[in-house]
Each structure stands twice: as C-alpha cells, then as structure tokens.
Design a protein around this motif. Sequence first.
Motif, PDB file in Angstrom:
ATOM      1  N   LYS A 283      53.559 -36.129 -31.150  1.00 15.05           N
ATOM      2  CA  LYS A 283      54.926 -35.698 -30.858  1.00 15.05           C
ATOM      3  C   LYS A 283      55.847 -36.905 -30.753  1.00 15.05           C
ATOM      4  CE  LYS A 283      54.589 -31.135 -29.119  1.00 15.05           C
ATOM      5  NZ  LYS A 283      55.292 -30.187 -28.277  1.00 15.05           N
TER       6      LYS A 283
ATOM      7  N   GLY B 176      56.989 -38.013 -33.935  1.00 12.28           N
ATOM      8  CA  GLY B 176      57.926 -37.142 -34.643  1.00 12.28           C
ATOM      9  C   GLY B 176      57.362 -35.834 -35.157  1.00 12.28           C
ATOM     10  N   ALA B 177      56.155 -35.455 -34.680  1.00 12.86           N
ATOM     11  CA  ALA B 177      55.609 -34.164 -35.099  1.00 12.86           C
ATOM     12  C   ALA B 177      56.404 -33.049 -34.437  1.00 12.86           C
ATOM     13  CB  ALA B 177      54.146 -34.061 -34.709  1.00 12.86           C
ATOM     14  N   SER B 178      56.839 -32.080 -35.238  1.00 17.21           N
ATOM     15  CA  SER B 178      57.563 -30.950 -34.663  1.00 17.21           C
ATOM     16  C   SER B 178      56.562 -29.984 -34.034  1.00 17.21           C
ATOM     17  CB  SER B 178      58.354 -30.235 -35.752  1.00 17.21           C
ATOM     18  OG  SER B 178      57.467 -29.737 -36.723  1.00 17.21           O
ATOM     19  N   ARG B 179      57.080 -29.017 -33.279  1.00 18.32           N
ATOM     20  CA  ARG B 179      56.224 -27.990 -32.691  1.00 18.32           C
ATOM     21  C   ARG B 179      55.416 -27.294 -33.760  1.00 18.32           C
ATOM     22  NH1 ARG B 179      59.252 -24.673 -27.899  1.00 18.32           N
ATOM     23  NH2 ARG B 179      59.138 -26.412 -26.453  1.00 18.32           N
TER      24      ARG B 179
ATOM     25  N   ILE C  51      52.461 -29.294 -35.049  1.00 16.78           N
ATOM     26  CA  ILE C  51      51.315 -29.276 -34.132  1.00 16.78           C
ATOM     27  C   ILE C  51      50.645 -27.911 -34.178  1.00 16.78           C
ATOM     28  CG2 ILE C  51      50.612 -29.458 -31.709  1.00 16.78           C
ATOM     29  CD1 ILE C  51      51.438 -32.129 -32.787  1.00 16.78           C
TER      30      ILE C  51
ATOM     31  N   GLN D 160      48.700 -27.563 -37.331  1.00 16.92           N
ATOM     32  CA  GLN D 160      47.509 -28.418 -37.333  1.00 16.92           C
ATOM     33  C   GLN D 160      46.325 -27.712 -36.659  1.00 16.92           C
ATOM     34  OE1 GLN D 160      47.902 -32.207 -35.297  1.00 16.92           O
ATOM     35  NE2 GLN D 160      45.687 -32.493 -35.293  1.00 16.92           N
TER      36      GLN D 160
END
Lengths: 388, 245
Positions: free
Chosen positions: A301, A304-307, A310, A313
Amino acid sequence: MSLTESLKMAWRALVGNRLRAILTMLGIIIGVAAVIALITAGQAATSSVTSSVQALGSNLISVSPIRSSGVVLYPQDSAWLLQVVPQIKADAPLVEASVTSSYETVSWSTTLIGTTPAALGIEGRKLAQGRFISAQDLSGNRDVAVLGQTVAQSLFGARDPMRQTISVNGTPFTVIGVLQATGGAFGANADNVIIVPVPAAEWVAGTTQLTGIEAQARSAAIAPLAVAQITAVLNHRFATTNAASVVSQDQILSTLSTITATLTLMLGGIAGISLLVGGIGIMNIMLVTVSERTREIGLRKALGASRQAILSQFLIESSLLSVAGGAIGVVVGVGLSGLLTHLLGAGGVSISAVALALGFSLLVGIGFGIWPAANASHLDPVQALYHD
Amino acid sequence: MTEVVRVDELSRIFRTGAVEVQAVRSVSFSIEEGAMVAIMGPSGSGKTTMMNMLGCLDRPTSGRYFLGGEDVAKKTDDALARIRNRRIGFVFQSYNLLTALNALENVELPLVYRGMASGERHRVAAQTLAEVGLSELMSFRPYELSGGQQQRVGIARALAGTPDLLLADEPTGNLDSVSGEEILNLFLDLHQRGRTLIIVTHDEQVALHCQRIIRLKDGRVLSDQPVDPARRRIKADLGTRALTS
C-alpha cells in the motif's frame, strides 16, 4: 496491474508456501473427486436399473387382478382383452404356481408359469436351445416345458436337458427348450422359471384362475393409453373402480428413474458438502495468510497498491488454490470413475459432473476468498506497515 | 525555488475510546525542491505521525498539506495510493523488502502498481540499481545481501518511480556505523543531484548531514534552523572506508 502480473504474483506466493498450498488444495481435491466419482456411481446405478427393466420386455404392460375387489380372470379373458383393447398388439395369460421340480435325484424349487406362445415375444425372451411352447402344445394338451437357465443348470448341470423328462409336483413334463439368461432384477429371478402351456399349468396348480395377463402395447407412445383402456374395460366389466393393477414398463421405469435420480443427487450433495468444507479450509488459510502478511500488505500500500489491487491479489491467490485443486480433483475423480465403471460394468465419466465440480470449486475459491481478501484490502497502511 | 512540501497548521489527533492524544499540534513549515531536511525529536515527539502524514499514509485531523502545490489532506484512500505511487519514495528503517522477490523485482514493485510494462520496468529498475551501486547483485534475494546492501535496494525502490519527495524513516537505524555512513553518502549524492529528501531521525549525527533540522517536541515545532555549515557533515568525511564495502 495486469492479470498475468497478478497471476504471477499469486503463483509465487503459493509456491513459496508449497506444503500449505498442497494441504489446502487437498480439501478441494477430495471434494471435486468425490463429486465426480459419486455422480458417476449414481448414473451407473441408473443405467443398470434402466437396462434391467428394459430387459423385461418392450412396451410391457402387466395386469394383475385385485382379488379383494372380487375380480377373477380366466385364460379366455386374455383373448377377450386383445379384442376390446385396440392399443395392444399381443397378450398372454399367466397361471403361476410355486412348485418343486425334479430330475432323477435332483430337485429344485421354482415357479411354474402356464402361458401361451405369445409370451415369448411380449417378454422379449430368447431361446438358448430347442423351441418355445406352440399353439399345438396348447390345443393338444401336451405336457411340455421350457426351462429358464437357472432351472436347467440346477437340474441338469452340464448335461443336455433336451427331450428329458422332468417331474413338476409329480407330473411328468418333456423339456422342449431352454431360455437364454436375462439376469434377474428386483429379487424376481426371471431365469428361475419353468414355462408350460396354460392347460398343463392349470392341472398342476389345480386352478384355472390367472395370476395375471401380460400385454404388449403397439408402441411406447401408446402404452399410457393402453394402460388407461385396459383399466377402463376391466372396471366396466366387473362394475368396480379397482378391478386390476395395470402397470406399464414405462411407469416402472419412471418410478425407478426418480428414485435413482434422487440417489444421484443425494450422493452429489454429500460430495458437495465436502467441497464446501474444502472451501472453508481455503478461507481459513487465506485469513492466516493475510494476517501473516500484514506488513507486506502495508508495504504494497505504501508503494501505491490500490485497494482493488490488494483485493485481487488475494482473490487470485485463493482462486488459483481452488482451481488447481479442482483440476487435480478432476484427474483423481475421472480415475476413480473409470475404476467404478469397470467394477459396476456401467456408467462412464459424466462430463456434466466434471464441469459442475470444476465450476463449483472456482465459485468456492472466489466465494471463500472474498472475505480474507476484503480484510486485506481494508487494512490501514500505517497500522499494517508497523505491524509485527 | 518551488515548494515541494507545505504544511499549514497540521494537526493529528488519535482517539482511543475516551482518551484523546494530540500527536501533532498545528505544525507549519515548507520544504523547497532539492532540499535535504531532517525531522528530529525524541520518541513521542510526533515525528513518526508527521512522517506518515507527509508520506500520504495518514490524513491530518485538521490543517492543510500541499504536495507539489496540490492539497492532499482530504483525498480518498485510492487517490492517496496513487500519490504515494507516483510522487513519494519511502525508505524504511527495516528496509521492508519482500523476501520472495529478488533485488530487481523488489525495485520493480512500485512500477508494477503504476502499470508499467515488464520490459520497461526491468530496464528502469536495473538502471536504478546501478545508480545505487548494486548492478552485480540484481538477482540476489534480500537475505543474501548485507544490511547496507538491503537498504540500498530499498533506496533504489524509492527512487525507481522518480518521486518528487524521498522520505526516509531512520534509514541508518539498523545499520552499523560504516554501512550507515555509506547510506548517508548515497543520500548526499542524491541531494547533489537535486532530489528532495526528508530524513526522520532521532540521531543528531544523521541529522547533521542535512541542510536544515526541524525539531519536534510534544507534537509542536521546537525549532526549525539551518545546520551551521561548520558543523555539517559532508561526504568527504568518509575517506577510505567506503572502498572496503
């Protein structure tokens, strides 16, 4: 982030924890294999039951007088019925008695059936040897007998029964033919019979009353109409509403089909429950995985991983687990089905069962993966990052 | 000079049940492009909370935060994720590398979330690793690297996305003094190349590498002063030790 990227990522995570992934998949493997194997078993049972019933004769209708309604049928009623019911093309009276047959020193308990030459075609039986009873046997009042396979083997063993004289409850009969085996169904062994002309059976049984009439409908389509017509004429003649039990082979078949379909469904359902349990196993492991990898989630996160990234994934990870488990389960299930088919002599792998099991396993993976994945995607980045 | 960071009356209040903690109270300052600034303070001073807000990991309770002229104080989670991805590079005390990935893949991670194609990603990540002197170790897993090397991978990861702002949280905290000096050297290099750097630390020696020190205490700015050039530690300090690494 692309799907291949996510798949690669999920694959690495699973390979990185191989033993756990395999153990988790085991639940799905067993579930899917069980669904396929049990549905195959159910369908094998269905087809073996169906073929047994069909072996009883094509478009067979059996008529049994109901004695409590005061209905008694005699041999000439068979000819009358053929005349008044245009939907049937043949029928035969049946006079049955339990008898003891003997040849030399061997005796054997069996069923004596007195009937007419038409019975052979109606029941769809075939002769292994000799001939069936003929019109001359009836008119000439001859004491001749056609033996079922079981009787022939019990009395004669390896010897040739043709033209030998057997005794049935003390009355001598000359063997003129032997029927081919049909394989028994539902306790009534169609091979443990002695078939004789009606008059001879009347003599042995000491009665001229019929146990029933069997008729052959002109076609399978017309069979229900024939059943209705037979019921109607008998009810009219005996002025009752319940003269006889008239059942077509189709009705027997559909009743049995309902039973076996229910059985198949039940077996599939039980196996489905194990798939569900496998799914709960996946959910459990994914929850553990998410809590173990809280820091990683926080880091992703932070980078820069968005909701959604995640969420997908972890969802892809759980789906991969269940689909891989499902695929292995299909291989195992198909193998088991082959074995069952070999053992039961019927069945074969059902494609629909394979599709059902695979589809269900994917659903299980996504369904049970959503909660852990949603948990992961909603983690607060600060708390996740400083989690230990 | 353009402002990269400007915070205006920034406050952060944590509520746990009835207890209310004011971690940061009305802090204001601005940082210009190319600056190298240390944020100092003892534990409980609010410097970590300050860093989380500057890094867009956390939102202020009140006040405004301009990052490159854009007010980011009230953005949604996903908008903040996007800002972190494109405009901020984090360097952590404990490196936070993923052990399942090698050095190159770790550096690629922020670019993955940017949606960069894999060929381009490899190229950018490899180039960034070369910048921090790790060209030879690209396929090594984190556990095969020394602490100093791991922190350099961490710095490369922060740099790969060419962020506006590099945020380092106690970057030398887990390192021995030699490796620590090397990392600070790297920061000085980056500073010379015009990067904007904020180093959060409680270590005076680390802070003395910066141009300016903002000291926090009990959530307030205690002082905000340039470092006396006479006391400032610069790269020359290192001498031959760097060669032994």
